[in-house]
Design an enzyme around this catalytic site. Structure first.
Site, PDB file in Angstrom:
ATOM      1  N   SER A  45       0.813  -1.217   0.000  1.00  0.00           N
ATOM      2  CA  SER A  45       0.000   0.000   0.000  1.00  0.00           C
ATOM      3  C   SER A  45       0.850   1.273   0.000  1.00  0.00           C
ATOM      4  CB  SER A  45      -0.907   0.022   1.235  1.00  0.00           C
ATOM      5  OG  SER A  45      -1.663  -1.156   1.309  1.00  0.00           O
TER       6      SER A  45
HETATM    7  N1  SAH Z   1      -1.043  -5.102   3.852  1.00  0.00           N
HETATM    8  C1  SAH Z   1      -0.238  -5.395   2.685  1.00  0.00           C
HETATM    9  C2  SAH Z   1      -0.885  -4.995   1.376  1.00  0.00           C
HETATM   10  C3  SAH Z   1      -2.018  -5.827   1.086  1.00  0.00           C
HETATM   11  S1  SAH Z   1      -2.401  -6.163  -0.601  1.00  0.00           S
HETATM   12  C4  SAH Z   1       1.109  -4.750   2.768  1.00  0.00           C
HETATM   13  O1  SAH Z   1       1.351  -3.952   3.684  1.00  0.00           O
HETATM   14  O2  SAH Z   1       1.957  -5.048   1.910  1.00  0.00           O
HETATM   15  C5  SAH Z   1      -3.762  -7.221  -0.222  1.00  0.00           C
HETATM   16  C6  SAH Z   1      -3.363  -8.581   0.258  1.00  0.00           C
HETATM   17  O3  SAH Z   1      -4.564  -9.232   0.666  1.00  0.00           O
HETATM   18  C7  SAH Z   1      -2.747  -9.453  -0.832  1.00  0.00           C
HETATM   19  O4  SAH Z   1      -1.538  -9.972  -0.399  1.00  0.00           O
HETATM   20  C8  SAH Z   1      -3.799 -10.540  -1.045  1.00  0.00           C
HETATM   21  O5  SAH Z   1      -3.241 -11.794  -1.389  1.00  0.00           O
HETATM   22  C9  SAH Z   1      -4.461 -10.584   0.317  1.00  0.00           C
HETATM   23  N2  SAH Z   1      -5.800 -11.177   0.330  1.00  0.00           N
HETATM   24  C10 SAH Z   1      -6.831 -11.017  -0.545  1.00  0.00           C
HETATM   25  N3  SAH Z   1      -7.895 -11.738  -0.168  1.00  0.00           N
HETATM   26  C11 SAH Z   1      -7.539 -12.380   0.991  1.00  0.00           C
HETATM   27  C12 SAH Z   1      -8.194 -13.284   1.862  1.00  0.00           C
HETATM   28  N4  SAH Z   1      -9.438 -13.694   1.646  1.00  0.00           N
HETATM   29  N5  SAH Z   1      -7.508 -13.740   2.928  1.00  0.00           N
HETATM   30  C13 SAH Z   1      -6.246 -13.351   3.177  1.00  0.00           C
HETATM   31  N6  SAH Z   1      -5.571 -12.503   2.396  1.00  0.00           N
HETATM   32  C14 SAH Z   1      -6.197 -12.010   1.308  1.00  0.00           C
END
Ligand code: SAH
Length: 219
Positions: free
Chosen positions: A66
């Site tokens: 992010s």
């Molecule tokens: N917080 C992260 C950015 C998140 S991007 C950082 O600081 O880098 C969103 C993330 O959510 C991705 O890695 C994606 O794989 C995950 N994601 C999406 N759906 C999900 C789910 N149902 N359970 C767990 N993770 C999920």
């Protein structure tokens, strides 16, 4: 005299912190956590030189780390303290979890890609962030065994109101999540009213990758 790479990086850091302050991230603990967390450890080689820019960057598995401003805004909106047990959905690079770990007691974080989870765990070890507990799984289900949580942060876009996660929040807890089905979602803050209801506040428009059902089959 020309500047060394680390001098450049120091300037980039200072510039970013100033920009976040100007945009309304004023909580000094949040700014401090961002300042002392080496974002370059969380970005891929191709984008290392942009680690201290205020932009989201691509990471493995088609996901993103992010934008620092959004990390700051969401962290501030959670109103954390040293007693907080926090659940994060979507570990990704682990950057947001690292920031949360410096602002709370325990961070539980769930990711649906094994590779991302493993890489994030390596980073937590390297930074000696020992208060982060990881889980490979579907974060949409929350983490029932560890509930209820003081705070919950969802870092992938929930298509609808995240009712299952709200059910794992303490009555006076706070949950922050991007909610919406399209490419642009609304960042919503839900604050428990202590009696089973929530005060809902829309913070701003955001662009997050979607919260998907189930775990990823690929690595
Ligand atoms: N917080 C992260 C950015 C998140 S991007 C950082 O600081 O880098 C969103 C993330 O959510 C991705 O890695 C994606 O794989 C995950 N994601 C999406 N759906 C999900 C789910 N149902 N359970 C767990 N993770 C999920």
């Amino acid at each position: 005299m020309s500047k060394t790479p680390s001098e450049h990086e120091g300037e980039d850091r200072a510039r970013l912190i100033l920009a976040l302050r100007e945009q309304g991230v004023t909580d000094l603990k949040v700014l401090g956590a961002i300042e002392k967390t080496p974002r370059e450890l969380f970005t891929p080689d191709l984008f290392k030189d942009r680690s201290w820019e205020d932009s989201a960057l691509p990471i493995a598995c088609g996901q993103t780390i992010s934008q620092p401003y959004i990390v700051g805004l969401m962290s501030q909106a959670l109103t954390l303290d040293r007693r907080s047990r926090v659940l994060e959905i979507g570990t990704g690079s682990g950057y947001q979890a690292a920031i949360l770990s410096r602002l709370s007691r325990l961070v539980y974080t769930v990711e649906r890609y094994r590779t991302l989870m493993k890489d994030a765990e390596d980073r937590f070890r390297k930074l000696e962030l020992t208060n982060i507990i990881t889980k490979f799984g579907d974060g949409g289900e929350g983490w029932a065994e560890q509930a209820p949580f003081d705070r919950i942060m969802v870092t992938a876009a929930a298509p609808e109101e995240p009712t299952r996660l709200l059910a794992q929040l303490k009555p006076d807890g706070v949950l922050v999540a991007p909610v919406g089905k399209g490419p642009v979602q609304q960042l919503i803050r839900y604050a428990g009213d202590g009696a089973g209801g929530f005060l809902k506040e829309t913070l701003c428009d955001v662009r997050f990758v979607p919260l998907l059902d189930g775990v990823a089959r690929e690595l």
